[in-house]
Motif scaffolding. Sequence first.
Motif, PDB file in Angstrom:
ATOM      1  N   GLY A 439       5.887 -59.464 -31.303  1.00 41.22           N
ATOM      2  CA  GLY A 439       4.960 -60.450 -32.045  1.00 41.22           C
ATOM      3  C   GLY A 439       4.638 -60.400 -33.318  1.00 41.22           C
ATOM      4  N   VAL A 440       4.523 -59.199 -33.960  1.00 43.14           N
ATOM      5  CA  VAL A 440       4.322 -58.761 -35.350  1.00 43.14           C
ATOM      6  C   VAL A 440       5.532 -59.028 -36.057  1.00 43.14           C
ATOM      7  N   THR A 441       6.714 -58.682 -35.474  1.00 45.21           N
ATOM      8  CA  THR A 441       7.967 -58.981 -35.989  1.00 45.21           C
ATOM      9  C   THR A 441       8.097 -60.543 -36.409  1.00 45.21           C
ATOM     10  N   ALA A 442       7.687 -61.432 -35.230  1.00 44.45           N
ATOM     11  CA  ALA A 442       7.683 -62.614 -35.617  1.00 44.45           C
ATOM     12  C   ALA A 442       6.943 -63.383 -36.685  1.00 44.45           C
ATOM     13  N   LEU A 443       5.688 -62.763 -36.478  1.00 47.06           N
ATOM     14  CA  LEU A 443       4.640 -63.353 -37.372  1.00 47.06           C
ATOM     15  C   LEU A 443       5.050 -62.934 -39.095  1.00 47.06           C
ATOM     16  N   PHE A 444       5.550 -61.828 -39.300  1.00 49.88           N
ATOM     17  CA  PHE A 444       6.046 -61.617 -40.491  1.00 49.88           C
ATOM     18  C   PHE A 444       7.348 -62.579 -40.936  1.00 49.88           C
ATOM     19  N   ARG A 445       8.224 -62.814 -39.936  1.00 43.98           N
ATOM     20  CA  ARG A 445       9.224 -63.952 -40.379  1.00 43.98           C
ATOM     21  C   ARG A 445       8.621 -65.316 -40.772  1.00 43.98           C
ATOM     22  N   VAL A 446       7.627 -65.598 -39.813  1.00 46.04           N
ATOM     23  CA  VAL A 446       6.974 -66.845 -40.178  1.00 46.04           C
ATOM     24  C   VAL A 446       6.347 -66.822 -41.520  1.00 46.04           C
ATOM     25  N   LEU A 447       5.512 -65.900 -41.967  1.00 46.44           N
ATOM     26  CA  LEU A 447       5.193 -65.656 -43.153  1.00 46.44           C
ATOM     27  C   LEU A 447       6.043 -65.624 -44.119  1.00 46.44           C
ATOM     28  N   ARG A 448       7.009 -65.262 -44.208  1.00 45.94           N
ATOM     29  CA  ARG A 448       8.096 -65.374 -45.120  1.00 45.94           C
ATOM     30  C   ARG A 448       8.904 -66.437 -45.032  1.00 45.94           C
ATOM     31  N   GLY A 449       8.469 -67.644 -44.421  1.00 42.51           N
ATOM     32  CA  GLY A 449       9.082 -68.955 -44.263  1.00 42.51           C
ATOM     33  C   GLY A 449      10.183 -69.213 -43.559  1.00 42.51           C
ATOM     34  N   ARG A 450      10.574 -68.086 -42.422  1.00 46.09           N
ATOM     35  CA  ARG A 450      11.554 -68.410 -41.642  1.00 46.09           C
ATOM     36  C   ARG A 450      11.182 -68.491 -40.312  1.00 46.09           C
ATOM     37  N   PRO A 451      11.931 -69.235 -39.321  1.00 46.30           N
ATOM     38  CA  PRO A 451      11.778 -69.261 -38.097  1.00 46.30           C
ATOM     39  C   PRO A 451      11.214 -67.817 -37.333  1.00 46.30           C
ATOM     40  N   ALA A 452      10.442 -67.807 -36.349  1.00 47.31           N
ATOM     41  CA  ALA A 452       9.945 -66.607 -35.700  1.00 47.31           C
ATOM     42  C   ALA A 452      11.130 -66.063 -35.071  1.00 47.31           C
ATOM     43  N   ARG A 453      12.264 -66.581 -34.533  1.00 49.21           N
ATOM     44  CA  ARG A 453      13.518 -66.001 -33.950  1.00 49.21           C
ATOM     45  C   ARG A 453      14.518 -65.858 -34.652  1.00 49.21           C
TER      46      ARG A 453
END
Length: 453
Positions: A439-453
């Motif tokens: 979950g934390v990894t997915a959130l950091f991806r979204v925060l950087r403007g990338r899809p969660a997966r």
Amino acid sequence: MTMPDGPSGARPSTRRRLAAALALAALVAAAALVVLALLTDPLAMVAGVLLVVLAVLAGWTALVRRGARRAVAAVVAVAALLSTVGVLLLAGSVLRLVAVVVLVPLATAAARVAIGRDLAPEPSAARAVGPARSGVLLMNPRSGGGKVGRYDLMGAARRIGVRPVLLRPGDDLRALAEQAVAGGADVLGMAGGDGSQALVADVAHRHGVAFVCVPAGTRNHFALDLGLDRADVPAALDAFGAAVERRIDLALVGDRVFVNNASLGAYAAVVRSEAYREAKLATAAAMLPDLLGPDARRPDLRFTGPGGELRHTSDVLLVSNGAYRLSRLNGFGTRERIDGGRLGVVAVTVDRARDLTTLLAAEAGGRLDGFRGYRAWTVPEFEVRSADPLLDVAVDGETLQLPPPLRFRSLPGALRVRTPVDAPGAAPAAAAPAGVRDGVTALFRVLRGRPAR
């Protein structure tokens, strides 16, 4: 209710990126408060943890023992819980505790918005279809405490040109479904519990007609994993209009179809009790001493384990139509998908001398998969043997007694199922990360403007 914005794989919107920032900030704040509590008053925190452990141990003892031991253990459990509250009050930690209780759900809600549907697999071979030419909706008026009448599903069906068929006492549901198909129905729906859903889905599968699930039962696990909004029962009728159709699996035990799961062992024995429907928790508490207590008789369940080894027993054995993501035994979780052509198998075995309290802690913490006696795997077919003449089996929540051997198999892509165009479209297990780290990894991806997966 709809899922958060943004199709899977798309660049996250500003709203989702802000939600990711809020979720991460709330998680950090909650963790900081816990660390602060440990640093400022470590003795109180240690005492609180020990008291909680004592309460858990005593509570489990009260569940699996009888007579004077149960009464004493129950008193100890209550006393330990009250003492925990007292320690927190004396340590001045109540505000921190309240803050953590608020921050964790806030982080969860924000994370759900941030991640959206990025983690959900695309359903295989989904396609847009037009309205039903001759839709029929079968309805069980007793399911779910009378949801059929409460939501006026009969009137709602008639208003959209679907013929309603009300199940009356003494009626044969399978015969009514067969009559509907013989009368020209090209889309067959069921408003009722999961057992009824499975029966009508079997008829739809055998005749090659499309199926509509209307969540008018009590728990509606099948509807949940189809991605329907269980809180908006009438909205499911939109699947008789322009809809999304895909193929999903069914499962068999013998010649009986099920859509969710079949369970053996302790859970099946509890469900079989006549009192279970009216008082689930009380019935389970009354039966647990005979099922998981130190003097309990183990069920004779023989099967092949994930490594090909022969297993001679299990306290709980769950065979499901697709693999469940289980956090607790009560409720049985959700499935990421039900179109993979595999059965999910979960076996939970308890060493009564040392595992009961560990199992309770894993169950209470939603970490059942971390319990040492937990095993999960997938297979296309599965067999359970036993020396007992009959085995208690709970199939989609309905109790049966079946002679062994029990043979389970998956029916890949057997059912054409229709769902509304604007339904959420993904089960919680499909749309949510598998754990905190993911979950934390997915959130950091979204925060950087990338899809969660």
